[in-house]
Motif scaffolding. Sequence first.
Motif, mmCIF file in Angstrom:
data_model
loop_
_atom_site.group_PDB
_atom_site.id
_atom_site.type_symbol
_atom_site.label_atom_id
_atom_site.label_comp_id
_atom_site.label_asym_id
_atom_site.label_seq_id
_atom_site.Cartn_x
_atom_site.Cartn_y
_atom_site.Cartn_z
ATOM 1 N N THR A 297 -0.642 19.776 -18.197
ATOM 2 C CA THR A 297 -1.192 18.437 -17.996
ATOM 3 C C THR A 297 -2.413 18.227 -18.876
ATOM 4 O O THR A 297 -3.307 19.067 -18.935
ATOM 5 N N PHE A 298 -2.444 17.096 -19.555
ATOM 6 C CA PHE A 298 -3.544 16.795 -20.455
ATOM 7 C C PHE A 298 -4.791 16.411 -19.669
ATOM 8 O O PHE A 298 -4.770 15.481 -18.865
ATOM 9 N N GLN A 299 -5.851 17.120 -19.915
ATOM 10 C CA GLN A 299 -7.145 16.834 -19.298
ATOM 11 C C GLN A 299 -8.052 16.173 -20.334
ATOM 12 O O GLN A 299 -8.145 16.634 -21.469
ATOM 13 N N TYR A 300 -8.705 15.095 -19.933
ATOM 14 C CA TYR A 300 -9.621 14.397 -20.843
ATOM 15 C C TYR A 300 -10.922 14.128 -20.105
ATOM 16 O O TYR A 300 -10.925 13.595 -18.990
ATOM 17 N N ASN A 301 -12.031 14.532 -20.729
ATOM 18 C CA ASN A 301 -13.344 14.423 -20.082
ATOM 19 C C ASN A 301 -13.353 15.070 -18.703
ATOM 20 O O ASN A 301 -13.969 14.565 -17.756
ATOM 21 N N GLY A 302 -12.648 16.176 -18.603
ATOM 22 C CA GLY A 302 -12.647 16.944 -17.368
ATOM 23 C C GLY A 302 -11.782 16.369 -16.264
ATOM 24 O O GLY A 302 -11.834 16.828 -15.116
ATOM 25 N N ARG A 303 -10.973 15.362 -16.585
ATOM 26 C CA ARG A 303 -10.094 14.764 -15.587
ATOM 27 C C ARG A 303 -8.651 14.728 -16.092
ATOM 28 O O ARG A 303 -8.393 14.852 -17.288
ATOM 29 N N MET A 304 -7.750 14.521 -15.155
ATOM 30 C CA MET A 304 -6.342 14.365 -15.507
ATOM 31 C C MET A 304 -6.133 12.989 -16.136
ATOM 32 O O MET A 304 -6.457 11.974 -15.550
ATOM 33 N N LEU A 305 -5.578 12.961 -17.366
ATOM 34 C CA LEU A 305 -5.306 11.679 -17.994
ATOM 35 C C LEU A 305 -4.105 11.026 -17.329
ATOM 36 O O LEU A 305 -3.047 11.635 -17.196
ATOM 37 N N ALA B 255 0.823 -1.212 0.000
ATOM 38 C CA ALA B 255 0.000 0.000 0.000
ATOM 39 C C ALA B 255 0.853 1.257 0.000
ATOM 40 O O ALA B 255 0.500 2.262 -0.625
ATOM 41 N N SER B 256 1.990 1.198 0.691
ATOM 42 C CA SER B 256 2.851 2.383 0.766
ATOM 43 C C SER B 256 3.450 2.763 -0.585
ATOM 44 O O SER B 256 3.820 3.916 -0.801
ATOM 45 N N HIS B 257 3.543 1.805 -1.493
ATOM 46 C CA HIS B 257 4.114 2.086 -2.802
ATOM 47 C C HIS B 257 3.216 2.992 -3.643
ATOM 48 O O HIS B 257 3.669 3.567 -4.640
ATOM 49 N N ALA B 258 1.961 3.137 -3.265
ATOM 50 C CA ALA B 258 1.062 4.035 -4.003
ATOM 51 C C ALA B 258 1.351 5.492 -3.722
ATOM 52 O O ALA B 258 0.928 6.377 -4.476
ATOM 53 N N THR B 259 2.086 5.757 -2.655
ATOM 54 C CA THR B 259 2.346 7.143 -2.247
ATOM 55 C C THR B 259 3.043 7.942 -3.343
ATOM 56 O O THR B 259 2.707 9.106 -3.587
ATOM 57 N N ALA B 260 4.014 7.327 -4.002
ATOM 58 C CA ALA B 260 4.744 8.037 -5.058
ATOM 59 C C ALA B 260 3.814 8.430 -6.197
ATOM 60 O O ALA B 260 3.857 9.566 -6.692
ATOM 61 N N LEU B 261 2.947 7.498 -6.617
ATOM 62 C CA LEU B 261 2.009 7.807 -7.700
ATOM 63 C C LEU B 261 1.050 8.918 -7.287
ATOM 64 O O LEU B 261 0.750 9.830 -8.072
ATOM 65 N N GLN B 262 0.551 8.854 -6.075
ATOM 66 C CA GLN B 262 -0.367 9.876 -5.590
ATOM 67 C C GLN B 262 0.311 11.236 -5.525
ATOM 68 O O GLN B 262 -0.307 12.265 -5.813
ATOM 69 N N SER B 263 1.591 11.240 -5.185
ATOM 70 C CA SER B 263 2.341 12.496 -5.136
ATOM 71 C C SER B 263 2.478 13.097 -6.526
ATOM 72 O O SER B 263 2.307 14.313 -6.712
ATOM 73 N N TYR B 264 2.765 12.251 -7.536
ATOM 74 C CA TYR B 264 2.849 12.743 -8.914
ATOM 75 C C TYR B 264 1.528 13.361 -9.349
ATOM 76 O O TYR B 264 1.489 14.452 -9.943
ATOM 77 N N ILE B 265 0.452 12.674 -9.056
ATOM 78 C CA ILE B 265 -0.864 13.145 -9.492
ATOM 79 C C ILE B 265 -1.223 14.458 -8.805
ATOM 80 O O ILE B 265 -1.687 15.409 -9.447
ATOM 81 N N ARG B 266 -1.004 14.533 -7.519
ATOM 82 C CA ARG B 266 -1.307 15.782 -6.799
ATOM 83 C C ARG B 266 -0.450 16.935 -7.308
ATOM 84 O O ARG B 266 -0.916 18.063 -7.441
ATOM 85 N N THR B 267 0.801 16.648 -7.602
ATOM 86 C CA THR B 267 1.728 17.696 -8.040
ATOM 87 C C THR B 267 1.332 18.275 -9.390
ATOM 88 O O THR B 267 1.397 19.488 -9.604
ATOM 89 N N TYR B 268 0.894 17.429 -10.305
ATOM 90 C CA TYR B 268 0.705 17.878 -11.688
ATOM 91 C C TYR B 268 -0.748 17.981 -12.132
ATOM 92 O O TYR B 268 -1.017 18.406 -13.265
ATOM 93 N N ALA B 269 -1.681 17.659 -11.275
ATOM 94 C CA ALA B 269 -3.089 17.644 -11.688
ATOM 95 C C ALA B 269 -3.558 18.981 -12.248
ATOM 96 O O ALA B 269 -4.340 19.025 -13.207
ATOM 97 N N ASN B 270 -3.102 20.068 -11.672
ATOM 98 C CA ASN B 270 -3.572 21.389 -12.100
ATOM 99 C C ASN B 270 -2.542 22.155 -12.913
ATOM 100 O O ASN B 270 -2.728 23.350 -13.180
#
Length: 345
Positions: free
Chosen positions: A28-36, A9-24
Amino acid sequence: MSSLPCSSASHATALQSYIRTYANNTSTFQYNGRMLVSTFAGEGCLFGTSTLNQGWINAIKPPATKTSTFPAVWFVPSFFVDPATFRNLSVIDGAFHWNSAWPMGNYNVTFGPDQSYISNLGGNKTYMASVSPWFFTHYGPDTFNKNWIYRGDDWLWAQRWEMLVQNRSSVPLAEVLTWNDFGESHYVGPIEGIQPMSQGWVNGFDHQGWLDLMKYYIAAYKTGSYPAITKDRVFLWARLYPVNATAPDSVGKPANSAWTQDYLWAVTLLTAPANVTLTCGPSTQKTVVPAGLSKLKLRLSSSCAVNATVARGGGAPVQFSPAGFNFSVTPPSYNFNAFVAASPP
């Protein structure tokens, strides 16, 4: 995901950090109103759960809490699984077919692999196709132990793009593989940065000549109509050494080498009909070519320098002899990378 850990479960932290960092981020490519969000592989990732589906839900689509929410994600991964299993993956919003870019055998590229994904995704999920100009990797057993080609003959770059344009109504997204994968020779950007020990078959083999041709196809893919051609252009690519030649190379000839033939591949974009002449030493071919895009080829058999000429009405708007584009029957190594050149814009 073939490199990132994903077992706990702890290995998801890195992915979540990337998403939070670049979501806005505005890039960043947005598709259907979400981050691709996509992947290379990841079908073996459970993130400490008992199933692939739940593991990825926890990793990139965690439920909101009283104190925070997670950025909305449109998840289109490249999982190397049987497409029939897509219906069991509620976490995905679509699927990316990495290996649709190249034929996986000694045959021409087809839309069959794409159609398999499209059919199994159904109408409410997004299909993302791949497109790539080349594939050659040449690592020995002492490094990554990867030494093979995929078939890039018959103008793969052009034919694959034309396939996606023709089927654009069922292919909402396409990804170019890849901007900078030097080790597998399908880079299209500049040769910059640290290479993964691929200098032996990459240095001197600039691929940026493919970019302007890609621009032409991208316009057609996005709009459904090929753009007007305002200047005569010639795009050329080929291997620089014969497939059957012997080289002083300890790594050896790449697997699947018999899948390729010794040709110069050419694409012309012409404003009006013209005579196009391709020449390399004693091998020459003169063709009356119509306006628009045409595909030509020239057999390569002896050491020579490549030249292309577009002639019309007593003039020659294109006389192109790319520096370094020299075919040689005495290869210094088993280099099956493509040399690419485009006449000036």
